[in-house]
Design a protein around this motif. Structure first.
Motif, mmCIF file in Angstrom:
data_model
loop_
_atom_site.group_PDB
_atom_site.id
_atom_site.type_symbol
_atom_site.label_atom_id
_atom_site.label_comp_id
_atom_site.label_asym_id
_atom_site.label_seq_id
_atom_site.Cartn_x
_atom_site.Cartn_y
_atom_site.Cartn_z
ATOM 1 N N GLY A 81 -14.167 -12.797 -6.011
ATOM 2 C CA GLY A 81 -14.386 -11.861 -4.914
ATOM 3 C C GLY A 81 -14.705 -10.480 -5.450
ATOM 4 N N ARG A 82 -15.080 -9.586 -4.528
ATOM 5 C CA ARG A 82 -15.458 -8.232 -4.957
ATOM 6 C C ARG A 82 -14.280 -7.273 -4.970
ATOM 7 N N ASP A 83 -13.099 -7.758 -4.534
ATOM 8 C CA ASP A 83 -12.004 -6.805 -4.350
ATOM 9 C C ASP A 83 -10.705 -7.204 -5.043
ATOM 10 N N ASN A 84 -10.788 -7.397 -6.313
ATOM 11 C CA ASN A 84 -9.579 -7.625 -7.104
ATOM 12 C C ASN A 84 -9.839 -7.016 -8.474
ATOM 13 N N TYR A 85 -9.217 -5.872 -8.736
ATOM 14 C CA TYR A 85 -9.509 -5.184 -9.998
ATOM 15 C C TYR A 85 -8.241 -4.675 -10.671
ATOM 16 N N ALA A 86 -8.349 -4.487 -11.983
ATOM 17 C CA ALA A 86 -7.295 -3.868 -12.804
ATOM 18 C C ALA A 86 -6.004 -4.683 -12.790
ATOM 19 N N GLY A 87 -6.110 -5.970 -12.440
ATOM 20 C CA GLY A 87 -4.922 -6.813 -12.367
ATOM 21 C C GLY A 87 -4.351 -7.113 -13.747
ATOM 22 N N VAL A 88 -3.035 -7.117 -13.813
ATOM 23 C CA VAL A 88 -2.293 -7.493 -15.016
ATOM 24 C C VAL A 88 -1.031 -8.232 -14.542
ATOM 25 N N THR A 89 -0.131 -8.566 -15.479
ATOM 26 C CA THR A 89 1.010 -9.414 -15.097
ATOM 27 C C THR A 89 2.353 -8.719 -15.338
ATOM 28 N N TRP A 90 3.394 -9.247 -14.687
ATOM 29 C CA TRP A 90 4.744 -8.711 -14.873
ATOM 30 C C TRP A 90 5.306 -9.133 -16.222
ATOM 31 N N SER A 91 5.966 -8.205 -16.887
ATOM 32 C CA SER A 91 6.656 -8.570 -18.120
ATOM 33 C C SER A 91 8.131 -8.808 -17.824
ATOM 34 N N ASP A 92 8.773 -9.517 -18.746
ATOM 35 C CA ASP A 92 10.227 -9.733 -18.711
ATOM 36 C C ASP A 92 10.750 -10.518 -17.513
ATOM 37 N N VAL A 93 9.889 -11.321 -16.891
ATOM 38 C CA VAL A 93 10.415 -12.250 -15.884
ATOM 39 C C VAL A 93 11.328 -13.214 -16.658
ATOM 40 N N PRO A 94 12.572 -13.433 -16.203
ATOM 41 C CA PRO A 94 13.530 -14.217 -16.992
ATOM 42 C C PRO A 94 13.000 -15.604 -17.383
ATOM 43 N N LYS A 95 13.428 -16.070 -18.564
ATOM 44 C CA LYS A 95 12.968 -17.371 -19.079
ATOM 45 C C LYS A 95 13.262 -18.505 -18.107
ATOM 46 N N SER A 129 0.874 -1.175 0.000
ATOM 47 C CA SER A 129 0.000 0.000 0.000
ATOM 48 C C SER A 129 0.912 1.226 0.000
ATOM 49 N N PRO A 130 0.456 2.349 -0.555
ATOM 50 C CA PRO A 130 1.325 3.526 -0.572
ATOM 51 C C PRO A 130 1.445 4.093 0.832
ATOM 52 N N ASP A 131 2.543 4.760 1.083
ATOM 53 C CA ASP A 131 2.741 5.350 2.404
ATOM 54 C C ASP A 131 1.585 6.294 2.754
ATOM 55 N N SER A 132 1.221 7.139 1.788
ATOM 56 C CA SER A 132 0.079 8.025 2.019
ATOM 57 C C SER A 132 -0.632 8.263 0.689
ATOM 58 N N ALA A 133 -1.831 8.815 0.774
ATOM 59 C CA ALA A 133 -2.607 9.254 -0.390
ATOM 60 C C ALA A 133 -3.246 8.109 -1.172
ATOM 61 N N TRP A 134 -3.807 8.489 -2.313
ATOM 62 C CA TRP A 134 -4.658 7.600 -3.119
ATOM 63 C C TRP A 134 -3.854 6.730 -4.080
ATOM 64 N N MET A 135 -4.235 5.445 -4.168
ATOM 65 C CA MET A 135 -3.658 4.549 -5.175
ATOM 66 C C MET A 135 -4.764 3.746 -5.839
ATOM 67 N N ASN A 136 -4.706 3.613 -7.188
ATOM 68 C CA ASN A 136 -5.541 2.583 -7.828
ATOM 69 C C ASN A 136 -4.693 1.625 -8.646
ATOM 70 N N ASP A 137 -4.996 1.377 -9.894
ATOM 71 C CA ASP A 137 -4.421 0.248 -10.652
ATOM 72 C C ASP A 137 -2.908 0.059 -10.529
ATOM 73 N N PRO A 138 -2.461 -1.207 -10.541
ATOM 74 C CA PRO A 138 -1.042 -1.473 -10.763
ATOM 75 C C PRO A 138 -0.697 -1.134 -12.210
ATOM 76 N N ASN A 139 0.463 -0.571 -12.434
ATOM 77 C CA ASN A 139 0.897 -0.174 -13.784
ATOM 78 C C ASN A 139 2.342 -0.617 -14.012
ATOM 79 N N GLY A 140 2.720 -0.685 -15.275
ATOM 80 C CA GLY A 140 4.135 -0.829 -15.644
ATOM 81 C C GLY A 140 4.891 -1.925 -14.932
ATOM 82 N N MET A 141 4.229 -3.049 -14.677
ATOM 83 C CA MET A 141 4.923 -4.104 -13.938
ATOM 84 C C MET A 141 5.956 -4.768 -14.851
ATOM 85 N N VAL A 142 7.213 -4.642 -14.475
ATOM 86 C CA VAL A 142 8.304 -5.165 -15.303
ATOM 87 C C VAL A 142 9.427 -5.620 -14.377
#
Ligand code: FRU
Length: 531
Positions: free
Chosen positions: A298-312, A49-62
């Motif tokens: 469930g009702r609380d899992n949204y905007a999920g995507v996956t990590w790119s470039d995880v080594p082969k 969770s962020p230290d403070s303030a608003w957070m929504n979707d995960p982005n740029g997971m690499v």
């Protein structure tokens, strides 16, 4: 014996190394002055969770150079959604996170909405050199100024690059790289290198469908095709897609999985994540079935995507979502911050008859924070009616609970678990054999005053056989329930006003046997803060 000792030593060393190198640091850029952080009411202890303030979707997971990057939709000036930035955190083990300075700020082209990031290994973009490949972030510009004029085509796609392992970002001077074709929702680009066509593919959501593009260099994009206006669920807007190959368990086959978030229209109302499985040749996605399947009921899992470039050599597809629902995300009763992520989950694909099932299980790195020294193991518990289980000092609110039921030929009408506190506030998880479904009941879960959309019972269709395995991760105000090794998942939040201290098991209509149960304390990933 010796092996066990070595294992403990290794875990201790890893924990120590984790605490030294990847524990959170006091970064002013990521929030304001730290007061008593990470011990506040409802603060998750082992979820990001962020230290403070608003957070929504995960982005740029690499993943790059030993580090998992997690960017996220962030509004640093408030605890409700607003002008969007990309916040940033880094982990070397998917469990401990270090807050980093804000990565992307809004500019004259607009707010920085959701998107993805890749390693440009061959330096196709020309922003770096092959010896130091650039990281490229691809995101949506949402132009609020143009929107004020009443125009609808306010979203376009931009890119930015980093040559210092994601520490600083430069926006491309010729942005946007993908202009709006005249439609309202045109966002959340997700990019992957496609070996088959030796080009990049980009998938983005366009209101009621996804559009697919290709590019040699991440700058010039060519439209290829679209998918979905006649497939899946359409009670809401399609958002945050992700397209990636995944091996089918126990075979040499590879299929492509298309994740499409939708809001509203989820199986239990509001936001949720659907998926399709099919074939993709770099040009067109053909689904094996056009019916919607859900990543999580469930009702609380949204905007999920996956990590790119995880080594082969690692080879995993790792998913993470935002652990709330747009129906009430802006009003949940946390104070200093709003928003948390799910645990990272390993995705796998199973073929069952002609259908493909996307399974999710918690990543193995979670063992690093599983406090085996505080483990309660129970062999064969007989449950008739309702039974309270002895927790031997385990903190239910920060725990990992595993149950293996042996149910034989005939199941009770219903069976399940209740977590409760002294005030009688509770969450209840039930399998109803009569309705052939799981039910998560948070109607008595504590504070629900913030929204009339929050209470209620979520359901998930399922047919339990003669055994049932449940794994629950409870952390302050959330639970993730993995059923039968992730064949079904339910993620739910709740806001009990006092900690839970009772764990009960019940079986209605017939006694049941729990062949094995294990309750384990989970160690806070933020412990440096609390010192
Ligand atoms: C999904 C979403 C995205 C958008 C972002 C804005 O939750 O609506 O479609 O890019 O949030 O913050």
């Amino acid at each position: 014996m010796k092996q066990k000792y070595l294992y403990h030593l290794l875990v201790a060393l890893l924990l120590f190394a984790g605490a030294c190198s990847t524990g959170p640091k006091n970064t002013k850029e990521a929030g304001d002055e730290l007061t008593k952080p990470y011990t506040e009411k409802y603060r998750p202890q082992y979820h990001f969770s962020p230290d403070s303030a608003w957070m929504n979707d995960p982005n740029g997971m690499v993943y790059y150079a030993g580090e998992y990057h997690l960017f996220y939709q962030y509004y640093p000036d408030s605890t409700v959604w607003g002008p969007m930035y990309w916040g940033h955190a880094i982990s070397t083990d998917l469990v401990h996170w270090e807050h980093m300075p804000i990565a992307l700020y809004p500019d004259s082209l607009g707010y920085i909405f959701s998107g993805s990031a890749v390693v440009d290994w061959k330096n196709t973009s020309g922003f770096g050199i092959e010896e130091n490949p650039p990281l490229i972030a691809i995101y949506t510009y949402h132009n609020i100024e143009i929107e004020k004029t009443g125009a609808i085509d306010v979203e376009s796609q931009g890119i930015a690059y980093s040559l210092d392992k994601g520490r600083s970002w430069t926006k491309y001077e010729a942005n946007p790289v993908l202009n709006n074709p005249g439609i309202k929702d045109f966002r959340d680009p997700n990019v992957i290198w496609n070996d088959e066509i030796q080009k990049w593919n980009l998938v983005l959501s366009a209101h009621d469908r996804v559009k697919i593009y290709s590019s040699p260099d991440l700058k010039e994009w060519q439209f290829e095709s679209e998918f979905g206006f006649d497939a899946g669920t359409h009670e809401g807007v399609w958002e945050c897609p992700d397209l990636f190959p995944l091996k089918v368990d126990g075979t040499d086959d590879t299929k492509w999985v298309l994740i499409v978030n939708i809001n509203p229209g989820g199986p239990n109302g509001g936001s949720a994540t659907q998926y399709f499985v099919g074939d993709f040749d770099g040009h067109e996605f053909i689904a094996a079935s056009k019916d919607t399947s859900w990543v999580d009921y469930g009702r609380d899992n949204y905007a999920g995507v996956t990590w790119s470039d995880v080594p082969k050599e690692d080879g995993r597809r790792i998913f993470l979502g935002w652990m709330t629902n747009w129906e009430y995300a802006n009003v949940v009763p946390t104070e200093r911050w709003r928003g948390a992520m799910t645990l990272p989950r390993l995705l796998s694909l199973e073929k069952k008859d002609d259908l493909y099932l996307l399974k999710s299980s918690p990543v193995k790195e979670l063992d690093l924070i599983t406090n085996r020294a505080m483990t309660v193991k129970k062999e064969a518990i007989e449950v008739v009616g309702e039974k309270e289980l002895d927790l031997h000092g385990i903190n239910l609110n920060q725990s990992r609970l595993t149950f293996e039921f042996e149910l034989g030929e005939k199941l009770p009408d219903s069976l399940g678990l209740t977590l409760q506190n002294e005030l009688g506030e509770q969450i209840q998880f039930t399998y109803s054999d009569v309705d052939k479904q799981f039910q998560f009941d948070r109607t008595k879960s504590g504070d629900m005053s913030f929204s009339d959309k929050f209470s209620g019972i979520a359901t998930a269709p399922y047919d339990v056989g003669s055994t049932l395995k449940l794994e629950l991760f409870v952390d302050a105000a959330s639970v993730e329930i993995f059923i039968d090794g992730g064949a079904l998942v339910m993620t739910e939040t709740f806001f009990n006003t006092q900690p839970f201290n009772k764990l009960k098991v019940f079986a209605d209509g017939r006694p049941v046997t729990i062949a094995k149960a294990e309750f384990v304390d989970v160690i806070s990933i933020w412990q440096l803060y609390s010192k």
